[in-house]
Design an enzyme around this catalytic site. Sequence first.
Site, PDB file in Angstrom:
ATOM      1  N   ARG A 131       0.847  -1.184   0.000  1.00 46.09           N
ATOM      2  CA  ARG A 131       0.000   0.000   0.000  1.00 46.09           C
ATOM      3  C   ARG A 131       0.891   1.245   0.000  1.00 46.09           C
ATOM      4  O   ARG A 131       1.901   1.299   0.711  1.00 46.09           O
ATOM      5  CB  ARG A 131      -0.927   0.019   1.218  1.00 46.09           C
ATOM      6  N   GLU A 167      -2.256   7.938  -4.206  1.00 48.13           N
ATOM      7  CA  GLU A 167      -2.812   7.257  -5.374  1.00 48.13           C
ATOM      8  C   GLU A 167      -4.202   7.794  -5.721  1.00 48.13           C
ATOM      9  O   GLU A 167      -5.017   8.021  -4.821  1.00 48.13           O
ATOM     10  CB  GLU A 167      -2.902   5.771  -5.010  1.00 48.13           C
ATOM     11  N   HIS A 197      -0.826   0.359  -9.736  1.00 48.16           N
ATOM     12  CA  HIS A 197      -1.549  -0.577  -8.861  1.00 48.16           C
ATOM     13  C   HIS A 197      -2.150  -1.726  -9.662  1.00 48.16           C
ATOM     14  O   HIS A 197      -3.360  -1.970  -9.647  1.00 48.16           O
ATOM     15  CB  HIS A 197      -2.632   0.142  -8.054  1.00 48.16           C
TER      16      HIS A 197
END
Length: 334
Positions: free
Chosen positions: A251, A280, A298
């Site tokens: 993450r 993000e 991602h």
Amino acid sequence: MTKKENILFIGTVRHAKAQESALAANYNLHYSAPTRKEFIEQLESFKREGVQFKALYRGFASHYTVGRVDKEALSHFPEGLELISSVGAGYDFVDADVATKNKQWVTNTPGVVDDATADATILLLLSILRHQYEAEYNMRHGIPAKPRIGRDPTDMTLGLVGMGGIGKAVAKRALALGMKVVYHNRKPVTFDPAVEPYLAEVTYISTLDELLAASDVISVHVPLSAETRHMFGPAQFQVMKAGSYFLNTSRGPVVNEEALVQALNSGHIAGAGLDVFEHEPKVHPELLQNMNVALMPHLGAFTVETITKMEALTMKNIDQYLTSGTLLTPVNSF
């Protein structure tokens, strides 16, 4: 005739269509509006109409359109929600603390993402070691630059931060590349030598600083939590070996991105491979400009096979809960 339970889907089912059809045969499926504002309005409309949902399906990447299943969203739900079944191994897109206070179960999809995410980690590793992006960029743009010589992973030490399913899958692949593998975890992992014999070749290191100082490559595989947010900052990058490499497919907010940029700009960190980002989908502009950084938006688990498995498991949790009251992969308890 028994009344069918209602299930609300946030986002769409991309690949596990057969499982979606099977669920539709036994339950009433409703689908969320496409934006956060419309979704909240839709929930209020459901309340006025007396429509209740016992289970919620949170689809892959739905946080980009509808946002997190957080305190605000849950406050607008009609009464009766008991289960939030979320696609993905990480469950930070659901406020599990609030759900627990509401006595709502939260499930995720661990295990099924391990291989795809490990493959993505190794892809990023080889890309930064061999300067693959820079070489391809120069070829595609007709830039007659002399290629920079790369590095072999063989005999390098890979330090894994976190040794769950993904960490184990990365270890297995790294050993096949001839790397030495060490890891830091809350405690040493236990394993069955008959099932996971390769783990006998992996060494546990009890402190993070020791791991950082001993490794040529660091790869992060921890969930995002209050404890792990900014787990990597200036102090941690300074402890890492000069000229080492950094990988993150867990993450984004686990890393202080500005600290990573500074470590890369100084040359102390030779390169980074990143699939996730602190803010993000925004990416720090200096990461975008740095040819020592390999980037993916991602995509760690973004394969047809893995998304199908994640979606299927998410729906299986819902079906099993509504038929028996039990769950396959709960992440909370109360």
